[in-house]
Design a protein around this motif. Sequence first.
Motif, PDB file in Angstrom:
ATOM      1  N   ALA A   1      13.506   0.929  -0.206  1.00  0.00           N
ATOM      2  CA  ALA A   1      13.539  -0.533  -0.199  1.00  0.00           C
ATOM      3  C   ALA A   1      13.528  -0.999   1.257  1.00  0.00           C
ATOM      4  N   VAL A   2      13.074  -2.237   1.469  1.00  0.00           N
ATOM      5  CA  VAL A   2      12.984  -2.789   2.823  1.00  0.00           C
ATOM      6  C   VAL A   2      13.813  -4.063   2.879  1.00  0.00           C
ATOM      7  N   LEU A   3      14.719  -4.136   3.860  1.00  0.00           N
ATOM      8  CA  LEU A   3      15.545  -5.324   4.071  1.00  0.00           C
ATOM      9  C   LEU A   3      15.176  -5.927   5.421  1.00  0.00           C
ATOM     10  N   HIS A   4      14.605  -7.109   5.392  1.00  0.00           N
ATOM     11  CA  HIS A   4      14.176  -7.782   6.617  1.00  0.00           C
ATOM     12  C   HIS A   4      15.326  -8.594   7.220  1.00  0.00           C
ATOM     13  N   PRO A   5      15.187  -9.043   8.463  1.00  0.00           N
ATOM     14  CA  PRO A   5      16.268  -9.797   9.120  1.00  0.00           C
ATOM     15  C   PRO A   5      16.707 -11.009   8.314  1.00  0.00           C
ATOM     16  N   GLY A   6      18.010 -11.288   8.398  1.00  0.00           N
ATOM     17  CA  GLY A   6      18.553 -12.447   7.705  1.00  0.00           C
ATOM     18  C   GLY A   6      18.816 -12.227   6.239  1.00  0.00           C
ATOM     19  N   THR A   7      18.770 -10.983   5.785  1.00  0.00           N
ATOM     20  CA  THR A   7      19.005 -10.689   4.367  1.00  0.00           C
ATOM     21  C   THR A   7      20.492 -10.527   4.102  1.00  0.00           C
ATOM     22  N   GLN A   8      20.953 -11.094   2.978  1.00  0.00           N
ATOM     23  CA  GLN A   8      22.314 -10.897   2.501  1.00  0.00           C
ATOM     24  C   GLN A   8      22.256 -10.451   1.046  1.00  0.00           C
ATOM     25  N   LEU A   9      22.823  -9.279   0.770  1.00  0.00           N
ATOM     26  CA  LEU A   9      22.913  -8.761  -0.596  1.00  0.00           C
ATOM     27  C   LEU A   9      24.377  -8.766  -0.986  1.00  0.00           C
ATOM     28  N   LEU A  10      24.752  -9.660  -1.878  1.00  0.00           N
ATOM     29  CA  LEU A  10      26.148  -9.920  -2.169  1.00  0.00           C
ATOM     30  C   LEU A  10      26.494  -9.543  -3.608  1.00  0.00           C
ATOM     31  N   GLY A  11      27.776  -9.264  -3.820  1.00  0.00           N
ATOM     32  CA  GLY A  11      28.258  -8.989  -5.168  1.00  0.00           C
ATOM     33  C   GLY A  11      27.658  -7.728  -5.735  1.00  0.00           C
ATOM     34  N   ALA A  12      27.253  -7.818  -7.016  1.00  0.00           N
ATOM     35  CA  ALA A  12      26.721  -6.658  -7.730  1.00  0.00           C
ATOM     36  C   ALA A  12      25.206  -6.588  -7.667  1.00  0.00           C
ATOM     37  N   THR A  13      24.616  -7.061  -6.594  1.00  0.00           N
ATOM     38  CA  THR A  13      23.158  -7.024  -6.443  1.00  0.00           C
ATOM     39  C   THR A  13      22.654  -5.582  -6.389  1.00  0.00           C
TER      40      THR A  13
ATOM     41  N   ALA B   1      13.738   0.836  -5.488  1.00  0.00           N
ATOM     42  CA  ALA B   1      12.848   1.444  -4.490  1.00  0.00           C
ATOM     43  C   ALA B   1      11.577   0.615  -4.324  1.00  0.00           C
ATOM     44  N   GLY B   2      11.129   0.492  -3.075  1.00  0.00           N
ATOM     45  CA  GLY B   2       9.880  -0.199  -2.801  1.00  0.00           C
ATOM     46  C   GLY B   2       9.975  -1.703  -2.804  1.00  0.00           C
ATOM     47  N   ALA B   3      11.122  -2.263  -3.175  1.00  0.00           N
ATOM     48  CA  ALA B   3      11.276  -3.714  -3.136  1.00  0.00           C
ATOM     49  C   ALA B   3      11.433  -4.167  -1.689  1.00  0.00           C
ATOM     50  N   VAL B   4      11.015  -5.394  -1.433  1.00  0.00           N
ATOM     51  CA  VAL B   4      11.123  -5.976  -0.093  1.00  0.00           C
ATOM     52  C   VAL B   4      11.910  -7.273  -0.208  1.00  0.00           C
ATOM     53  N   VAL B   5      13.006  -7.360   0.538  1.00  0.00           N
ATOM     54  CA  VAL B   5      13.845  -8.557   0.507  1.00  0.00           C
ATOM     55  C   VAL B   5      13.925  -9.130   1.915  1.00  0.00           C
ATOM     56  N   GLY B   6      13.694 -10.430   2.021  1.00  0.00           N
ATOM     57  CA  GLY B   6      13.751 -11.103   3.307  1.00  0.00           C
ATOM     58  C   GLY B   6      12.353 -11.278   3.891  1.00  0.00           C
ATOM     59  N   PRO B   7      12.339 -11.920   5.073  1.00  0.00           N
ATOM     60  CA  PRO B   7      13.500 -12.348   5.841  1.00  0.00           C
ATOM     61  C   PRO B   7      14.196 -13.563   5.245  1.00  0.00           C
ATOM     62  N   ASP B   8      15.444 -13.761   5.705  1.00  0.00           N
ATOM     63  CA  ASP B   8      16.204 -14.977   5.406  1.00  0.00           C
ATOM     64  C   ASP B   8      16.360 -15.207   3.905  1.00  0.00           C
ATOM     65  N   SER B   9      16.897 -14.216   3.209  1.00  0.00           N
ATOM     66  CA  SER B   9      17.104 -14.328   1.769  1.00  0.00           C
ATOM     67  C   SER B   9      18.528 -13.927   1.425  1.00  0.00           C
ATOM     68  N   THR B  10      19.111 -14.644   0.453  1.00  0.00           N
ATOM     69  CA  THR B  10      20.458 -14.354  -0.022  1.00  0.00           C
ATOM     70  C   THR B  10      20.406 -14.093  -1.513  1.00  0.00           C
ATOM     71  N   LEU B  11      20.892 -12.934  -1.928  1.00  0.00           N
ATOM     72  CA  LEU B  11      20.909 -12.555  -3.334  1.00  0.00           C
ATOM     73  C   LEU B  11      22.347 -12.266  -3.743  1.00  0.00           C
ATOM     74  N   LEU B  12      22.823 -12.962  -4.767  1.00  0.00           N
ATOM     75  CA  LEU B  12      24.175 -12.762  -5.283  1.00  0.00           C
ATOM     76  C   LEU B  12      24.093 -12.326  -6.727  1.00  0.00           C
ATOM     77  N   ASP B  13      24.609 -11.123  -7.000  1.00  0.00           N
ATOM     78  CA  ASP B  13      24.637 -10.591  -8.369  1.00  0.00           C
ATOM     79  C   ASP B  13      23.245 -10.602  -8.999  1.00  0.00           C
ATOM     80  N   CYS B  14      22.267 -10.139  -8.260  1.00  0.00           N
ATOM     81  CA  CYS B  14      20.879 -10.123  -8.735  1.00  0.00           C
ATOM     82  C   CYS B  14      20.389  -8.700  -8.920  1.00  0.00           C
ATOM     83  N   GLU B  15      19.319  -8.570  -9.698  1.00  0.00           N
ATOM     84  CA  GLU B  15      18.641  -7.296  -9.884  1.00  0.00           C
ATOM     85  C   GLU B  15      17.187  -7.459  -9.450  1.00  0.00           C
ATOM     86  N   VAL B  16      16.751  -6.579  -8.540  1.00  0.00           N
ATOM     87  CA  VAL B  16      15.388  -6.651  -8.002  1.00  0.00           C
ATOM     88  C   VAL B  16      14.682  -5.355  -8.355  1.00  0.00           C
ATOM     89  N   GLY B  17      13.571  -5.452  -9.092  1.00  0.00           N
ATOM     90  CA  GLY B  17      12.863  -4.278  -9.575  1.00  0.00           C
ATOM     91  C   GLY B  17      11.979  -3.625  -8.530  1.00  0.00           C
TER      92      GLY B  17
END
Length: 499
Positions: A283-295, A299-315
């Motif tokens: 998985a790739v986490l770009h700058p400004g990413t926040q993964l909170l709670g039970a997120t 594999a292979g997912a891309v989050v960010g830049p500047d994204s906040t995920l709380l209790d989320c599931e990313v395929g």
Amino acid sequence: MTQQNPTTTVDAVVVLAAGQGTRMRSRTPKVLHQLGGRSMLGHVLAAAEPLGAGQTVVVVGSGRESVAEHLAQVAPHARPVVQEEQRGSGHAAAVALDALGPVAGAVLIVNGDAPLLRGQTLAALVGAHTDAGNVLTVLTAEVDDPTGLGRIVRDDAGAVRAIVEEKDADPAQRAVREVNAGVYVGDAAAVREALTRVGSGNQQGEQYLTDVLGLLVADGARVGGHRAEDAEDTLGCNDQRELAARRRTMNDRVLDDLMRAGVVVVDPRTTWVDVTAEVTGEAVLHPGTQLLGATAVAAGAVVGPDSTLLDCEVGEGASVVRSHCQLAVIGAAATVGPFSYLRPGTRLARGAKVGAFVETKNVEVGEDSKVPHLSYVGDATIGRGSNVGAATVFVNYDGVAKHHTTVGDHVRIGSDTMLVAPVTVGDGAYTAAGSVITKDVPPGSMAVARATQRNVGGWVGRRRPGTPAAEAAAAAERAAAARDAGGEQSSVTAPGADQ
């Protein structure tokens, strides 16, 4: 309960969490301040959980109602015990042991404001205690600056003889860099008895838990010290500056573990991941990413830049760019953003898209369906392969209750459509741009629900005279008249063109 190694188990755990924490300058009880997805108290309890204790008690005092309520939510097995008067750590430990009742084996006593403690550190302490056959073992740490901390005094053979507070230390003792970490494991009966002999003849007029060690040494009991492998595990937290520092340390640890597992963290300085989140390698986490709670991020997912995920599931293979998402499921190869807001109950199937400036809530978007931009979708089900045009609003609330909208497979919703729930748009149907849909649309139909356009000539000149709009309209009319006059003149002179 999972069976533990006999050398790394205890019969009871006592967490001291009754302090006021006045230096935090907060109405929130000290041990309830949050970092890395848990409270300070929650981190301590999580570190102690693998020890398999039969009983866990938490000594509460200041803010007891809030702490007890929090315990019921995060650790219902842990029992709050009230210390009515805060008369020192020794008194708090005595209150806890009285509440535990008879304990045949070992008890772990730990402060509730040490959020960086890790399970392996406590297991190593208990293992060293058991293997050495000690009556009491204290966790110690080697630090660069021991100012303000109790020093560990050892004899020539390396045995722990005392804990000396800085104000009572002589120059040689002040030079010692091995300090008391405030974590003890000991025979419950021996500790209980020693606590009855702890006095309060000190400047604070309190009973100190550290005095138990000296009393047992005087009794000739076997006492030891186990040095933590990482001194940062033992750091307490007394004010907001220290809390911020502990947050940074904890986050650095989390990101280090993720990167070792193959997660790409482009900028660790601006990426924050709670200890409760899960991220799979590649998985790739770009700058400004926040993964909170039970997120959880696959594999292979891309989050960010500047994204906040709380209790989320990313395929797998999904993408979330500059968006805020809470309690949402983002399916494999789905795309979100930029500037999307996914609210609770949003579920995107494989290949679905929620684009720029789109808000969703309690909605299922089917495989390969798209809500590209500038829309609100609430309380709805969208089938496969459908497209929701720009500026579409799912009108789900009538002021009293929420209502559901169903959009079928391969539907085309025209731009600026209002879908007034409850309503169903059948498979393969279309809606015309600018429509207000209040009735069901049969499969394969085109729904047109807008008034016939009517142009009222000269309205601006009559009703808004002297305005820029009126002046612009008048100029346009003069230009049109001039063009018409020029055309008429050309048509008059045309016959003489061949003379």
